[in-house]
Design a protein around this motif. Structure first.
Motif, PDB file in Angstrom:
ATOM      1  N   ILE A  79       0.590  -1.147  -0.151  1.00 29.85           N
ATOM      2  CA  ILE A  79       0.258   0.362  -0.293  1.00 29.85           C
ATOM      3  C   ILE A  79       1.178   1.338   0.305  1.00 29.85           C
ATOM      4  O   ILE A  79       0.550   2.110  -0.352  1.00 29.85           O
ATOM      5  N   LYS A  80       2.267   1.646   1.005  1.00 27.08           N
ATOM      6  CA  LYS A  80       2.465   2.399   0.733  1.00 27.08           C
ATOM      7  C   LYS A  80       3.316   2.443  -0.210  1.00 27.08           C
ATOM      8  O   LYS A  80       3.541   3.909  -0.527  1.00 27.08           O
ATOM      9  N   ASN A  81       4.325   1.531  -0.736  1.00 23.67           N
ATOM     10  CA  ASN A  81       4.177   1.812  -2.271  1.00 23.67           C
ATOM     11  C   ASN A  81       4.095   2.260  -3.459  1.00 23.67           C
ATOM     12  O   ASN A  81       4.082   3.426  -3.904  1.00 23.67           O
ATOM     13  N   ASP A  82       2.660   2.188  -3.550  1.00 22.37           N
ATOM     14  CA  ASP A  82       1.643   2.780  -3.917  1.00 22.37           C
ATOM     15  C   ASP A  82       1.514   3.644  -4.655  1.00 22.37           C
ATOM     16  O   ASP A  82       1.565   4.690  -4.457  1.00 22.37           O
ATOM     17  N   ILE A  83       1.174   4.332  -2.548  1.00 31.37           N
ATOM     18  CA  ILE A  83       0.834   5.745  -2.362  1.00 31.37           C
ATOM     19  C   ILE A  83       2.228   6.403  -2.613  1.00 31.37           C
ATOM     20  O   ILE A  83       2.198   7.881  -3.358  1.00 31.37           O
ATOM     21  N   LYS A  84       3.236   6.280  -2.366  1.00 31.44           N
ATOM     22  CA  LYS A  84       4.358   7.301  -2.492  1.00 31.44           C
ATOM     23  C   LYS A  84       5.087   6.933  -3.867  1.00 31.44           C
ATOM     24  O   LYS A  84       5.599   8.066  -4.602  1.00 31.44           O
ATOM     25  N   GLU A  85       4.541   5.813  -4.546  1.00 31.10           N
ATOM     26  CA  GLU A  85       5.401   6.199  -6.026  1.00 31.10           C
ATOM     27  C   GLU A  85       4.313   7.168  -7.109  1.00 31.10           C
ATOM     28  O   GLU A  85       4.176   8.065  -8.224  1.00 31.10           O
ATOM     29  N   ALA A  86       2.650   6.854  -7.083  1.00 28.88           N
ATOM     30  CA  ALA A  86       1.589   8.010  -6.472  1.00 28.88           C
ATOM     31  C   ALA A  86       2.057   9.457  -6.674  1.00 28.88           C
ATOM     32  O   ALA A  86       1.555  10.517  -7.483  1.00 28.88           O
ATOM     33  N   ILE A  87       2.502   9.837  -5.909  1.00 29.50           N
ATOM     34  CA  ILE A  87       2.440  11.256  -5.445  1.00 29.50           C
ATOM     35  C   ILE A  87       4.131  11.235  -6.122  1.00 29.50           C
ATOM     36  O   ILE A  87       4.219  12.660  -6.825  1.00 29.50           O
ATOM     37  N   ARG A  88       4.991  10.391  -6.462  1.00 34.33           N
ATOM     38  CA  ARG A  88       6.306  10.963  -7.508  1.00 34.33           C
ATOM     39  C   ARG A  88       5.942  10.959  -8.726  1.00 34.33           C
ATOM     40  O   ARG A  88       6.353  11.741  -9.354  1.00 34.33           O
ATOM     41  N   LEU A  89       4.702  10.350  -8.670  1.00 32.39           N
ATOM     42  CA  LEU A  89       4.150  10.624 -10.769  1.00 32.39           C
ATOM     43  C   LEU A  89       3.640  11.729 -10.240  1.00 32.39           C
ATOM     44  O   LEU A  89       3.657  12.297 -11.678  1.00 32.39           O
ATOM     45  N   LEU A  90       2.696  11.872 -10.029  1.00 36.47           N
ATOM     46  CA  LEU A  90       2.072  13.804  -9.841  1.00 36.47           C
ATOM     47  C   LEU A  90       3.040  14.266  -9.211  1.00 36.47           C
ATOM     48  O   LEU A  90       2.603  15.812  -9.981  1.00 36.47           O
ATOM     49  N   LYS A  91       4.293  15.207  -9.034  1.00 42.04           N
ATOM     50  CA  LYS A  91       4.237  16.020  -8.833  1.00 42.04           C
ATOM     51  C   LYS A  91       5.701  15.880 -10.146  1.00 42.04           C
ATOM     52  O   LYS A  91       5.573  17.061 -10.819  1.00 42.04           O
ATOM     53  N   GLU A  92       6.204  14.618 -11.359  1.00 42.06           N
ATOM     54  CA  GLU A  92       6.667  14.724 -12.155  1.00 42.06           C
ATOM     55  C   GLU A  92       5.754  15.326 -13.447  1.00 42.06           C
ATOM     56  O   GLU A  92       6.234  15.939 -13.885  1.00 42.06           O
ATOM     57  N   ALA A  93       4.518  15.122 -13.179  1.00 41.25           N
ATOM     58  CA  ALA A  93       3.723  14.929 -13.892  1.00 41.25           C
ATOM     59  C   ALA A  93       3.035  16.534 -13.388  1.00 41.25           C
ATOM     60  O   ALA A  93       1.585  17.125 -14.557  1.00 41.25           O
ATOM     61  N   GLY A  94       3.160  17.479 -12.256  1.00 40.93           N
ATOM     62  CA  GLY A  94       2.899  18.557 -12.267  1.00 40.93           C
ATOM     63  C   GLY A  94       1.522  19.102 -11.818  1.00 40.93           C
ATOM     64  O   GLY A  94       0.516  19.972 -11.480  1.00 40.93           O
ATOM     65  N   VAL A  95       0.722  17.313 -11.603  1.00 44.12           N
ATOM     66  CA  VAL A  95      -0.203  17.943 -10.885  1.00 44.12           C
ATOM     67  C   VAL A  95       0.055  18.131  -8.988  1.00 44.12           C
ATOM     68  O   VAL A  95       0.616  16.889  -8.433  1.00 44.12           O
ATOM     69  N   GLY A  96      -0.569  19.199  -8.933  1.00 43.91           N
ATOM     70  CA  GLY A  96      -0.399  19.714  -7.044  1.00 43.91           C
ATOM     71  C   GLY A  96      -1.305  19.079  -6.735  1.00 43.91           C
ATOM     72  O   GLY A  96      -2.331  18.552  -6.662  1.00 43.91           O
ATOM     73  N   PHE A  97      -1.681  19.987  -5.781  1.00 44.85           N
ATOM     74  CA  PHE A  97      -2.717  20.049  -4.659  1.00 44.85           C
ATOM     75  C   PHE A  97      -4.086  21.322  -5.295  1.00 44.85           C
ATOM     76  O   PHE A  97      -3.652  22.395  -6.131  1.00 44.85           O
ATOM     77  N   THR A  98      -4.474  20.672  -6.409  1.00 47.99           N
ATOM     78  CA  THR A  98      -5.625  20.805  -7.829  1.00 47.99           C
ATOM     79  C   THR A  98      -7.052  22.180  -6.998  1.00 47.99           C
ATOM     80  O   THR A  98      -7.282  21.598  -5.897  1.00 47.99           O
TER      81      THR A  98
END
Length: 528
Positions: free
Chosen positions: A210-229
């Motif tokens: 679970i933690k790996n999924d959510i931490k990877e999601a955070i990394r991907l969102l940051k790299e995609a430029g998706v922050g706090f919308t």
């Protein structure tokens, strides 16, 4: 998980857009062609192929389905039933033979054959499968640095992490209360219509997944430029950090909990004001009027705390049907009034405006519009979710026309305070609580603090956090039930003056058995 019932939720078929993509033969796109289209990096083609599935990820949390019993036909029905399986909510004023009665009377809801068990399992695994269906198409080799694919993959990972955490909350003992050494769940990172069953992994392995999924999601969102919308209906960094904080709190990773909470609170610094915090106590009013437009729990547009929520028309509203004493559902006309346990109510400080979200005395008669039936709205009934009208409507039959939320920043503040208290940083924990107490002080009164709050005298910082969590999140998302598991607090209503059922219920009985259907069709399944 060899067999699982999948609800139809309008998943977009990948094979309906071949003409738009100029793929031959028409209406028959192969998986190889899909991979080729995704690998092209063409954002328009990526949107056409996966956009529908990706956009559906957040909607899976806001889940409503057809069913004969509303209590188990939606996620909010599940949560409403969990609300009744604790100490802090009283169900009506007398023993009621109706939906919710079994749950409130703490009859069997955990056995493998119970009809009150399988819906939670199905809801969780439906989310896992839906996420994996999309994730099948976007492995790391396909995603690379494409921002749209990074965003889409993050959405799938967020949903899968949310789902696995939800299943663990229900189907295993709390991690820090003996669950760490027990079995977790079968870990599936791909979906296939027919796939080999897997044995249950350990709880430690499951939470690592679970933690790996959510931490990877955070990394991907940051790299995609998706922050706090600004869009409250999407999966953004706020949602990802909320899940990370929740999972970290459950597993005793206090440092990560605080860090994740700080990320959110930096973007959500404002809390609800007195003006929009639920309905207000108007006992004696001959024609009560509670407008949802003015209630931050029913109108997410005026609630600065909402991290994830859905507007009128998209929102599932079963929760309002159960929690609103003016609704023509079981929570109002059916007399299944959701009332606060007087033991909790009596400890609310008189300068805390949350006290006005509950009736001190009987409200009096209210006439329900359809048939003119009158009911006494009883003392201790909540006004937190009160609405006599629907949003933008003069018709009192439309009280269910409201928005909904699933994550808000007050809970984040409380998670931070708890992690600090658990980490023996009592002073810092009280500082975090003081932010909430200041925001909940009646206008014109001396600002409340942990040291001056009348109902918390003699408590240590952790108990202060627990008390404020029970009060602030009262009636929301079954939070008390899951927190009782984490805190090892049994149900014990014996000393309550207003509980109808005086039962007790051990924490050890709060963990659901693996449903019979799974045990029959997964030859590798082990029972709790």
């Amino acid at each position: 998980m060899k067999r699982i019932y999948i609800y139809t939720l309008g998943i977009v078929a990948l094979f309906s857009c071949s003409k738009q993509l100029d793929v031959t033969p028409p209406n028959n796109i192969t998986e190889e062609q899909i991979q080729e289209l995704l690998s092209s990096g063409d954002e328009k083609k990526i949107q056409l192929v996966l956009g529908g599935m990706a956009n559906n990820m957040p909607k899976m949390i806001n889940f409503g389905a057809l069913g004969s019993e509303s209590r188990y036909a939606s996620n909010q029905g599940f949560d409403a039933m969990r609300n009744l399986e604790g100490n802090d909510i009283v169900f009506g004023t007398r023993n009621l033979v109706m939906f919710g009665g079994d749950e409130y009377n703490l009859r069997d809801f955990i056995s493998d054959a119970s009809d009150k068990n399988f819906p939670y399992w199905s809801y969780g695994w439906n989310m896992v499968n839906t996420a994996n269906k999309m994730l099948n198409y976007i492995g790391d080799d396909i995603v690379n640095t494409n921002k749209k694919l990074q965003e889409f993959k993050a959405r799938g990972l967020i949903l899968r992490a949310f789902a696995y955490n939800y299943l663990m909350e229900n189907y295993q003992d709390a991690y820090l209360q003996g669950g760490k050494s027990k079995l977790g769940l079968s870990l599936y990172d791909r979906f296939a219509p027919v796939q080999e069953s897997k044995a249950r992994s350990s709880s430690e392995e499951t939470y690592a997944f679970i933690k790996n999924d959510i931490k990877e999601a955070i990394r991907l969102l940051k790299e995609a430029g998706v922050g706090f919308t600004a869009d409250k209906t999407d999966f953004d960094l706020g949602v990802a950090y909320f899940i990370l904080a929740k999972v970290s709190l459950w597993t005793g990773d206090w440092t990560t909990t605080v860090s994740a909470c700080n990320e959110i609170l930096a973007k959500y610094p404002n809390l609800m004001t007195e003006a929009v915090y639920g309905g207000k106590n108007k006992a004696g009013a001959t024609t009560p009027e509670f407008r949802p437009e003015q209630n931050g729990f029913l109108n997410i547009d005026i609630n600065p705390e909402v991290i994830l929520g859905f507007p009128v028309g998209e929102a599932v509203t079963v929760h309002n049907w159960w929690m609103n004493c003016f609704a023509e559902g079981n929570g109002g006309l059916g007399e299944g009034f959701a009332r606060i346990d007087e033991r909790l109510y009596s400890r609310i400080d008189n300068h805390d405006f949350r006290i006005n979200s509950f009736l001190k005395n009987d409200f009096g008669e209210y006439t329900y519009p359809t048939n003119g039936v009158k009911r006494i709205i009883p003392s201790y009934a909540n006004l937190k979710f009160a609405a006599t009208h629907g949003m933008g409507s003069e018709d009192k039959k439309n009280v269910g026309r409201v928005s909904c939320y699933y994550m808000r920043s007050s809970e984040v503040l409380l998670m931070k305070a708890e992690a600090l208290a658990q980490d023996q940083k009592g002073g810092d924990a009280k500082d975090a609580l003081n932010v909430l107490l200041k925001a909940r002080t009646i206008a014109g009164q001396t600002v409340l603090t942990c040291d001056t709050y009348s109902g918390m005298q003699g408590m240590d910082p952790l108990d202060m956090v627990k008390f404020q969590t029970r009060l602030e999140l009262w009636g929301e998302g079954g939070r008390e039930f899951y927190n009782n598991k984490r805190w090892n607090i049994p149900v014990n209503r014996a000393s309550s003056a207003n509980h109808v059922d005086k039962s007790s219920y051990a924490v050890s009985k709060m963990t659901l058995q693996i449903p019979l259907d799974e045990m029959q069709y997964n030859n590798k399944a082990d029972q709790n």
